[in-house]
Write an enzyme that holds these catalytic residues in place. Structure first.
Site, PDB file in Angstrom:
ATOM      1  N   HIS A   7      -3.451  -5.567   1.169  1.00 47.84           N
ATOM      2  CA  HIS A   7      -2.791  -5.766   2.462  1.00 47.84           C
ATOM      3  C   HIS A   7      -2.765  -7.247   2.855  1.00 47.84           C
ATOM      4  O   HIS A   7      -3.703  -7.723   3.513  1.00 47.84           O
ATOM      5  CB  HIS A   7      -3.552  -4.997   3.548  1.00 47.84           C
ATOM      6  CG  HIS A   7      -3.345  -3.519   3.503  1.00 47.84           C
ATOM      7  ND1 HIS A   7      -2.330  -2.879   4.183  1.00 47.84           N
ATOM      8  CD2 HIS A   7      -4.027  -2.554   2.861  1.00 47.84           C
ATOM      9  CE1 HIS A   7      -2.398  -1.575   3.960  1.00 47.84           C
ATOM     10  NE2 HIS A   7      -3.414  -1.356   3.161  1.00 47.84           N
ATOM     11  N   CYS A  29       0.829  -1.201   0.000  1.00 47.32           N
ATOM     12  CA  CYS A  29       0.000   0.000   0.000  1.00 47.32           C
ATOM     13  C   CYS A  29       0.868   1.258   0.000  1.00 47.32           C
ATOM     14  O   CYS A  29       1.520   1.549  -0.991  1.00 47.32           O
ATOM     15  CB  CYS A  29      -0.977  -0.034   1.179  1.00 47.32           C
ATOM     16  SG  CYS A  29      -2.341   1.143   1.018  1.00 47.32           S
ATOM     17  N   GLU A  79      -1.090  -8.604   5.156  1.00 47.24           N
ATOM     18  CA  GLU A  79      -0.995  -8.730   6.618  1.00 47.24           C
ATOM     19  C   GLU A  79      -2.367  -8.683   7.286  1.00 47.24           C
ATOM     20  O   GLU A  79      -2.493  -9.033   8.453  1.00 47.24           O
ATOM     21  CB  GLU A  79      -0.067  -7.646   7.188  1.00 47.24           C
ATOM     22  CG  GLU A  79      -0.669  -6.254   7.348  1.00 47.24           C
ATOM     23  CD  GLU A  79      -0.730  -5.459   6.051  1.00 47.24           C
ATOM     24  OE1 GLU A  79      -0.539  -6.040   4.966  1.00 47.24           O
ATOM     25  OE2 GLU A  79      -0.990  -4.238   6.127  1.00 47.24           O
TER      26      GLU A  79
END
Lengths: 55, 236
Positions: B204, B87, B206
């Site tokens: 993302h 990002c 994560e």
């Protein structure tokens, strides 16, 4: 009206010698102020009195 | 010894703790790196997380690209070290010239926070090697400026070189306009450097590491680099 663009306007005050001021501003634009992938730049120079610097 | 992931924190970074959590879930060790540092503390991999580094003043990632630690990241990348920009981290890598192109305002002009489908393709990278899911990865995006843009020659070079490594696709794996959440050219969600070790992506991973939270598809990207580094360590 056939087109409209919104741009970014930066007023930068420089100290020091004036001899290489165009080169300094160009370097600033190329290194940080402008992203050449998506933006282009042009600039004009004024002295403190607001007039074009001689030479 | 666990693989050590260096997670860079700039003022305004906000996904660093999520990244550290994902790294721990992958069985590796997270090391926080500060933007003003000039060394990487001997980490095996560098992650530039999401957020709004330096408030994204001027342009997203533009100021962060000149932070002291980026010189160390640049050297690390040049030596073949794996670097992942997520990002805002992708935006920083583009501004730093470590990846080509730029991220523009979303086509919708709106911030988009939603799940996306991603097809893993192209050349293997430390973060995608071995990932060959039968169905698209389900990983969320959360950005206002994620529309990947580059000049036609650059796009063609990325495609021919297999450097488009993640692409927005629908549930059947097709890169349709509807599957494209931000208007990115060619539905590009993630790209790799010419050498393949630097990867940038807008989604993302994560935030997709636990099924309880909707998806664990992102965990494979952290495990992939950990497995690759451990393999390299064993062969030395």
């Amino acid at each position: 009206m056939t087109d409209v663009r919104v741009g970014r306007y930066l007023a930068v005050t420089l100290g020091g010698a004036t001899a290489d001021v165009a080169e300094r501003v160009t370097a600033m634009c190329e290194r940080l102020l402008c992203n050449g992938v998506i933006e282009e730049f042009r600039f004009s120079l004024r002295d403190e009195a607001g007039s074009e610097p001689a030479g | 010894m666990p693989v050590r992931f260096g997670i860079v924190v700039f003022p305004g970074t906000w996904s660093d703790r999520d990244c550290a959590h994902a790294v721990a879930l992958a069985g590796s060790e997270a090391v926080t790196l500060w933007h003003a540092d000039r060394e990487l503390a001997g980490v095996d991999c560098v992650i530039l997380p999401g957020g709004f580094a330096y408030g994204d003043y001027l342009r997203a990632g533009a100021i962060a690209a000149h932070a002291p630690i980026i010189a160390a990241v640049r050297s690390f990348a040049a030596a073949g070290g794996p670097v992942l920009g997520i990002c805002n981290g992708f935006q920083v890598l583009c501004e730093a010239g470590l990846l080509p192109g730029a991220l523009l305002r979303n086509r919708s002009l709106q911030f988009r926070c939603q799940w996306t489908g991603l097809r893993v393709e192209g050349r293997p990278t430390p973060f995608t090697a071995g990932l060959a899911p039968a169905t698209p990865l389900r990983i969320p995006i959360s950005h206002g400026e994620g529309r990947y843009h580059a000049d036609p020659d650059t796009i063609a070079g990325l495609e021919l070189g297999g450097r488009v490594v993640l692409r927005y696709v629908d549930a059947r794996g097709a890169a349709t306009p509807d599957a494209n959440p931000n208007g990115s050219l060619h539905n590009i969600a993630g790209i790799a450097s010419a050498a393949g070790n630097v990867v940038g992506m807008m989604p993302h991973p994560e935030r997709a590491c636990e099924a309880l939270l909707g998806s664990a598809d992102g965990l494979g990207m952290f495990r992939a680099v950990a497995a690759a580094r451990l393999g390299a360590a064993r062969s030395r």
